[in-house]
Scaffold this active site. Structure first.
Site, PDB file in Angstrom:
ATOM      1  N   ASN A  38     -26.352  75.599 -73.612  1.00  0.00           N
ATOM      2  CA  ASN A  38     -26.669  76.480 -74.729  1.00  0.00           C
ATOM      3  C   ASN A  38     -26.043  75.993 -76.040  1.00  0.00           C
ATOM      4  O   ASN A  38     -24.834  75.816 -76.127  1.00  0.00           O
ATOM      5  CB  ASN A  38     -26.176  77.905 -74.428  1.00  0.00           C
ATOM      6  N   HIS A 123     -25.748  93.183 -66.542  1.00  0.00           N
ATOM      7  CA  HIS A 123     -24.962  93.374 -67.763  1.00  0.00           C
ATOM      8  C   HIS A 123     -25.320  94.694 -68.434  1.00  0.00           C
ATOM      9  O   HIS A 123     -26.425  94.850 -68.938  1.00  0.00           O
ATOM     10  CB  HIS A 123     -25.284  92.256 -68.761  1.00  0.00           C
ATOM     11  N   ARG A 148     -21.557  94.664 -65.081  1.00  0.00           N
ATOM     12  CA  ARG A 148     -20.592  94.232 -66.078  1.00  0.00           C
ATOM     13  C   ARG A 148     -20.665  95.176 -67.279  1.00  0.00           C
ATOM     14  O   ARG A 148     -21.778  95.521 -67.721  1.00  0.00           O
ATOM     15  CB  ARG A 148     -20.894  92.800 -66.525  1.00  0.00           C
ATOM     16  N   TYR A 160     -18.171  90.666 -78.472  1.00  0.00           N
ATOM     17  CA  TYR A 160     -18.840  89.822 -77.490  1.00  0.00           C
ATOM     18  C   TYR A 160     -19.618  90.674 -76.489  1.00  0.00           C
ATOM     19  O   TYR A 160     -19.129  91.714 -76.010  1.00  0.00           O
ATOM     20  CB  TYR A 160     -17.846  88.931 -76.713  1.00  0.00           C
ATOM     21  N   ASP A 211     -15.863  90.915 -69.101  1.00  0.00           N
ATOM     22  CA  ASP A 211     -15.684  89.542 -69.564  1.00  0.00           C
ATOM     23  C   ASP A 211     -14.861  89.552 -70.857  1.00  0.00           C
ATOM     24  O   ASP A 211     -15.311  90.072 -71.877  1.00  0.00           O
ATOM     25  CB  ASP A 211     -17.077  88.928 -69.851  1.00  0.00           C
ATOM     26  N   HIS A 213     -13.854  86.853 -72.323  1.00  0.00           N
ATOM     27  CA  HIS A 213     -14.465  85.731 -73.043  1.00  0.00           C
ATOM     28  C   HIS A 213     -13.449  84.909 -73.824  1.00  0.00           C
ATOM     29  O   HIS A 213     -13.637  84.608 -75.004  1.00  0.00           O
ATOM     30  CB  HIS A 213     -15.567  86.257 -73.992  1.00  0.00           C
ATOM     31  N   GLU A 237     -12.837  88.543 -66.483  1.00  0.00           N
ATOM     32  CA  GLU A 237     -13.338  87.175 -66.606  1.00  0.00           C
ATOM     33  C   GLU A 237     -12.816  86.489 -67.854  1.00  0.00           C
ATOM     34  O   GLU A 237     -12.696  87.115 -68.920  1.00  0.00           O
ATOM     35  CB  GLU A 237     -14.861  87.212 -66.649  1.00  0.00           C
ATOM     36  N   GLU A 263     -16.889  79.473 -66.030  1.00  0.00           N
ATOM     37  CA  GLU A 263     -18.287  79.203 -66.416  1.00  0.00           C
ATOM     38  C   GLU A 263     -18.384  77.979 -67.320  1.00  0.00           C
ATOM     39  O   GLU A 263     -19.416  77.318 -67.330  1.00  0.00           O
ATOM     40  CB  GLU A 263     -18.912  80.414 -67.091  1.00  0.00           C
ATOM     41  N   ARG A 284     -16.066  80.550 -61.313  1.00  0.00           N
ATOM     42  CA  ARG A 284     -17.353  80.838 -61.954  1.00  0.00           C
ATOM     43  C   ARG A 284     -18.187  79.578 -62.219  1.00  0.00           C
ATOM     44  O   ARG A 284     -19.269  79.664 -62.791  1.00  0.00           O
ATOM     45  CB  ARG A 284     -17.109  81.532 -63.293  1.00  0.00           C
ATOM     46  N   HIS A 313     -21.697  81.767 -62.682  1.00  0.00           N
ATOM     47  CA  HIS A 313     -22.299  82.138 -63.961  1.00  0.00           C
ATOM     48  C   HIS A 313     -23.815  82.179 -63.793  1.00  0.00           C
ATOM     49  O   HIS A 313     -24.385  81.375 -63.055  1.00  0.00           O
ATOM     50  CB  HIS A 313     -21.897  81.057 -64.972  1.00  0.00           C
ATOM     51  N   ASP A 317     -29.080  81.922 -70.495  1.00  0.00           N
ATOM     52  CA  ASP A 317     -29.204  80.539 -70.969  1.00  0.00           C
ATOM     53  C   ASP A 317     -29.110  79.527 -69.837  1.00  0.00           C
ATOM     54  O   ASP A 317     -29.070  78.325 -70.072  1.00  0.00           O
ATOM     55  CB  ASP A 317     -28.189  80.227 -72.077  1.00  0.00           C
ATOM     56  N   GLU A 340     -23.874  86.258 -60.900  1.00  0.00           N
ATOM     57  CA  GLU A 340     -24.316  86.905 -62.144  1.00  0.00           C
ATOM     58  C   GLU A 340     -25.825  86.783 -62.252  1.00  0.00           C
ATOM     59  O   GLU A 340     -26.403  85.742 -61.946  1.00  0.00           O
ATOM     60  CB  GLU A 340     -23.656  86.230 -63.348  1.00  0.00           C
ATOM     61  N   TRP A 403     -14.585  82.069 -79.309  1.00  0.00           N
ATOM     62  CA  TRP A 403     -15.708  83.029 -79.337  1.00  0.00           C
ATOM     63  C   TRP A 403     -15.951  83.513 -77.929  1.00  0.00           C
ATOM     64  O   TRP A 403     -15.888  82.760 -76.956  1.00  0.00           O
ATOM     65  CB  TRP A 403     -16.984  82.372 -79.856  1.00  0.00           C
TER      66      TRP A 403
HETATM   67  C1  CS2 Z   1     -21.061  84.944 -70.642  1.00  0.00           C
HETATM   68  C2  CS2 Z   1     -22.192  84.075 -71.075  1.00  0.00           C
HETATM   69  O1  CS2 Z   1     -22.467  85.601 -68.884  1.00  0.00           O
HETATM   70  C3  CS2 Z   1     -21.288  85.418 -69.231  1.00  0.00           C
HETATM   71  O2  CS2 Z   1     -20.295  85.593 -68.509  1.00  0.00           O
HETATM   72  O3  CS2 Z   1     -19.812  84.358 -70.784  1.00  0.00           O
HETATM   73  O4  CS2 Z   1     -23.221  84.908 -71.475  1.00  0.00           O
HETATM   74  C4  CS2 Z   1     -21.888  83.094 -72.186  1.00  0.00           C
HETATM   75  O5  CS2 Z   1     -21.472  83.796 -73.332  1.00  0.00           O
HETATM   76  C5  CS2 Z   1     -23.156  82.304 -72.470  1.00  0.00           C
HETATM   77  O6  CS2 Z   1     -23.587  81.708 -71.268  1.00  0.00           O
HETATM   78  C6  CS2 Z   1     -22.905  81.242 -73.519  1.00  0.00           C
HETATM   79  O7  CS2 Z   1     -24.081  80.509 -73.721  1.00  0.00           O
HETATM   80 MG    MG Z   2     -18.542  84.839 -69.244  1.00  0.00          MG
END
Ligand code: CS2
Ligand code: MG
Length: 403
Positions: A38, A123, A148, A160, A211, A213, A237, A263, A284, A313, A317, A340, A403
């Site tokens: 991504n 999600h 989630r 996020y 998450d 993140h 996460e 991930e 992950r 993960h 994407d 996921e 991020w």
């Molecule tokens: C996230 C992802 O799904 C998750 O756990 O961390 O959506 C992540 O932000 C994206 O794959 C980034 O492209």
């Molecule tokens: Mg994640």
């Protein structure tokens, strides 16, 4: 033996960018692999086209491990997300071919099923706690056993995991990176309230995940973990950036909240300390960014020695090709944890017809020979690549943050 005679990289954008590798053999058998990274899609597409495909022509498609070693050790500049995503695409495509030639779904080649189905999580997100809990109720009604939770942070314009269209969260949202603003103190106040409200509304028979993140320091993560313990999170996460695997020792000293990481890992070396010291509970790493099925099985085997389970993960994407490969892997590993499943849009699903299915919170890859997924090239050609970056994140004082 099926000899590789051609390999093509297909970039398509049915709502978001995907990169797919299609390998063709002299007997007409084809195999597909996801190569989507991504925000860096063309880096992988070029790596494949210029530095991988020429080396594949004429090789025996059955020699998956030898080709894997050739592309890993032969690259000299080993590891990294671009290289390992490219290797992953080749690996998935070769497992797809092997299954088709054998007339078996890939999970049967991996030792057969270790379970009847694969538990997935969806999600739920919203700008407020109430909105998030309402979306979570909808997932519960759809039969999800795991959800989630991500919600907006009062006083912050974005947070996020909170999407514009609630259902399909797509973070790569602009031609150049958008700038998000982050406040750890505001965030730390709202997550315990979110979990308390969710438990109140959803009860205790549903797994609740979150998450972070990569945004907390280890001691902040320890504090949040302790604050959430009464609400029994299934996992927290990416609690803190994991380049320093030892940072998780500090989190472990302060909380029993289960931890999930990986991930963005692209090889077993990214997770070795975390697994061997049992600093995490779920790994992950994914088929598409960690070297394919072949390498992910090695990571899972190491994790199994230390009672660490898989939790791959599976964001939007990662294409349906990766989803299919992941489900074959998930069905066959002994130490499976959870998968996921952010779902794809109908236009993405049309470009990638697949055999996998969802029912009652569980998924199954299906029993089609190979991975049970393909790319409809006639449809794919109608969606031009559109550059899209992931956002960057800054603290309120302008400091660049994860991020
Ligand atoms: C996230 C992802 O799904 C998750 O756990 O961390 O959506 C992540 O932000 C994206 O794959 C980034 O492209
Ligand atoms: Mg994640």
């Amino acid at each position: 033996m099926p000899k590789i005679v051609a390999a093509r990289v297909i970039v398509t954008c049915p709502g978001r960018n995907f990169v797919t590798l299609k390998i063709e053999c002299d007997d007409g058998t084809t195999g597909v692999g996801d190569a989507t990274l991504n925000g860096r899609e063309l880096a992988v597409a070029t790596y494949l086209t210029e530095h991988v495909v020429p080396c594949l022509i004429g090789r025996d498609a059955h020699r998956i491990e030898d080709i894997w070693q050739y592309l890993y050790k032969g690259a000299y500049w080993r590891r990294g997300p671009v290289t390992m995503t490219a290797i992953a695409a080749v690996d998935m495509a070769l497992w797809d071919i092997k299954g088709k030639v054998a007339g078996l779904p890939v999970y049967q080649l991996l030792g057969g099923a270790c379970r009847e189905g694969v538990m997935v999580y969806g999600h739920a997100n919203g700008t407020t706690i109430e909105e998030t809990v309402e979306v979570a109720r909808e997932y519960q009604r759809q039969g999800y056993k795991a959800i989630r939770l991500q919600c907006g942070v009062p006083g912050m314009t974005s947070s996020y995991g909170v999407s514009k269209d609630r259902y399909f969260y797509e973070p790569a949202d602009a031609d150049l990176p958008t700038e998000n603003v982050w406040s750890t103190s505001k965030y730390l106040r709202v997550v315990p309230e979110l979990f308390a409200a969710a438990r109140e509304a959803l009860g205790w028979d549903v797994h609740l995940l979150h998450d972070i993140h990569h945004r907390l320091t280890p001691i902040e993560a320890g504090r949040l973990g302790r604050d959430l313990e009464p609400w029994r999170p299934f996992w927290l996460e990416d609690a803190t950036p994991a380049e320093n695997q030892a940072a998780f020792r500090l989190i472990r000293q302060h909380t029993t909240a289960p931890l999930a990481v990986g991930e963005i890992f692209n090889s077993i070396w990214d997770a070795k300390t975390l697994i061997e010291e049992q600093l995490i509970d779920y790994i992950r790493a994914t088929v598409v960014h960690a070297g394919g099925i072949t390498h992910l099985r090695r990571i899972a085997a190491l994790a199994d020695l230390y009672q660490v389970r898989t939790g791959c993960h599976g964001a939007t994407d990662l294409s349906p090709v990766a989803m299919a490969a992941a489900l074959h892997f998930d069905l066959s590993v002994p130490n499976f944890g959870i998968q996921e499943y952010m779902r794809h849009t109908p236009e993405t699903d049309a470009v990638f017809p697949h055999a996998y299915s969802f029912e009652g919170g569980m998924m199954h890859p299906g029993d089609a020979p190979g991975l049970g997924v393909d790319i409809d090239e006639a449809l794919a050609v109608g969606y031009d690549y559109k550059r899209a970056f992931l956002p960057v994140n800054r603290l309120e004082d302008g400091t660049l943050w994860s991020w």
